[in-house]
Every structure is written in C-alpha cells, then in structure tokens.
Design an enzyme around this catalytic site. Sequence first.
Site, mmCIF file in Angstrom:
data_model
loop_
_atom_site.group_PDB
_atom_site.id
_atom_site.type_symbol
_atom_site.label_atom_id
_atom_site.label_comp_id
_atom_site.label_asym_id
_atom_site.label_seq_id
_atom_site.Cartn_x
_atom_site.Cartn_y
_atom_site.Cartn_z
ATOM 1 N N CYS A 83 0.844 -1.201 0.000
ATOM 2 C CA CYS A 83 0.000 0.000 0.000
ATOM 3 C C CYS A 83 0.884 1.258 0.000
ATOM 4 O O CYS A 83 1.628 1.466 -0.941
ATOM 5 C CB CYS A 83 -1.007 -0.036 1.154
ATOM 6 S SG CYS A 83 -2.370 1.133 0.962
ATOM 7 N N HIS A 183 -3.684 -4.971 -0.373
ATOM 8 C CA HIS A 183 -3.271 -5.536 0.912
ATOM 9 C C HIS A 183 -3.306 -7.055 0.831
ATOM 10 O O HIS A 183 -4.373 -7.657 0.979
ATOM 11 C CB HIS A 183 -4.205 -5.061 2.026
ATOM 12 C CG HIS A 183 -4.010 -3.625 2.400
ATOM 13 N ND1 HIS A 183 -3.118 -3.235 3.381
ATOM 14 C CD2 HIS A 183 -4.571 -2.498 1.920
ATOM 15 C CE1 HIS A 183 -3.154 -1.913 3.493
ATOM 16 N NE2 HIS A 183 -4.021 -1.446 2.612
ATOM 17 N N GLU A 185 -2.371 -9.109 3.009
ATOM 18 C CA GLU A 185 -2.769 -9.641 4.314
ATOM 19 C C GLU A 185 -4.280 -9.627 4.522
ATOM 20 O O GLU A 185 -4.791 -10.263 5.442
ATOM 21 C CB GLU A 185 -2.070 -8.868 5.440
ATOM 22 C CG GLU A 185 -2.623 -7.492 5.741
ATOM 23 C CD GLU A 185 -2.138 -6.390 4.823
ATOM 24 O OE1 GLU A 185 -2.373 -5.212 5.129
ATOM 25 O OE2 GLU A 185 -1.511 -6.707 3.787
#
Length: 203
Positions: A83, A183, A185
């Site tokens: 990001c 992202h 994650e």
Amino acid sequence: MTVALVDYGAGNLRSAANALRAAGAEDLVVTAEPETIARAERIVLPGVGAFGQCIGAIRARAGLEEALAEAVLQRGRPFLGICVGMQLLATTGHEHGTHAGLGWIPGEVRPLAPQDPRLRVPHMGWNAVAVVRPGLVAPGWAYFVHGYAFHPAEPADLVATTDHGGPVTAAVARGPILGVQFHPEKSQAWGLALLARFLAWRP
C-alpha cells in the site's frame, strides 16, 4: 531466514505479521532497529496513511532509510512494500503537498481520478488484478484501500494493474523490489499465496 517487518509507526502490523506467519515466515521480527533491518534476509514495509506522513516517519528514525537502502539496494535482499509502503518507492508523492520518496522505482504518486464520476475515491474493496509482467503477482482478486496511485516512469517496472475508472497500478517491481498497492494480508488465500511466493523468492 529472518524477515523484518518494519515498524515505523505507520503500518497495519498485526494483520501483516499474522499473514506472513501464516504464509511460512518462521523467523519474523517486527522492528525499527536499523541494525536488524540491515541484516535481515527479507524486508516488508507496510503503510497506512498519507505519503508525506509515512516518509516523514521513516526519516524521523535515525539510520532507518540508510539501513533499508543498504539491505535492498546494496545487498539485494528481497523487499515487499504494501500500500503506502509501495507508494514510498516512488521518486515523488503528491499527497497534501509534494514529498520526496525513496526513489527506488522512478515515478510519481498522484490522486486517483476515475473516468466514471460515480466511482468513489478512495478506492475501497475487492478488485481484479491483471498481470502485465509475469512474476510473483498472479491474476486474481485483491483487497484495496487507497486514494492515490503510483505512476511508474518506466513501463518495464509495471507488473500488474487493476481497474477503477481506468487502469490503476496494482504492482511494480525492479530487481529485488516488489511493491503492491493492494493488501495481501487482507486478500485471503490469494494474498497468502503471494506472500508465500515472496518468502521463497530468489531474485
């Protein structure tokens, strides 16, 4: 294999750390210590917030920017920017003023400007990722949260795009450096698979 998740006060550290461990990172350290980062075998730079705030936080920690450059640019350690951590790779960022980035991948970070006025900024939610240059990033669906986009100066540095009222950079890469706007994650199995490939990467 030591993986350094850089803690400079501007990242979503808990979810990133959990995802990296789930992807296979056994020796993960969350750190802002330049010595630890310079010795790490892989480095992950997360980022949440504004470009100027994040680059300022890095430069406020003595020796941190130099340690990152030593590990990645001199020693060739694999690096992942997530990001805003990806946006900081640019030469310049234009968010709340103009700020000098790390300059590792030439380009600019500019406000998103969708061609369709019905599309919201920031761009938030799941979106398709299309691969421009095969590598670590595979086609799939990823979770995005951003209001600015990386515009690489060299087309060869562009790895993947998404669409938000026009093409938007989803990933850039150069040498041992990978930056992703999304992202991983938060991108479920697809994101964990990307992190696993990063952990096994031998650029």
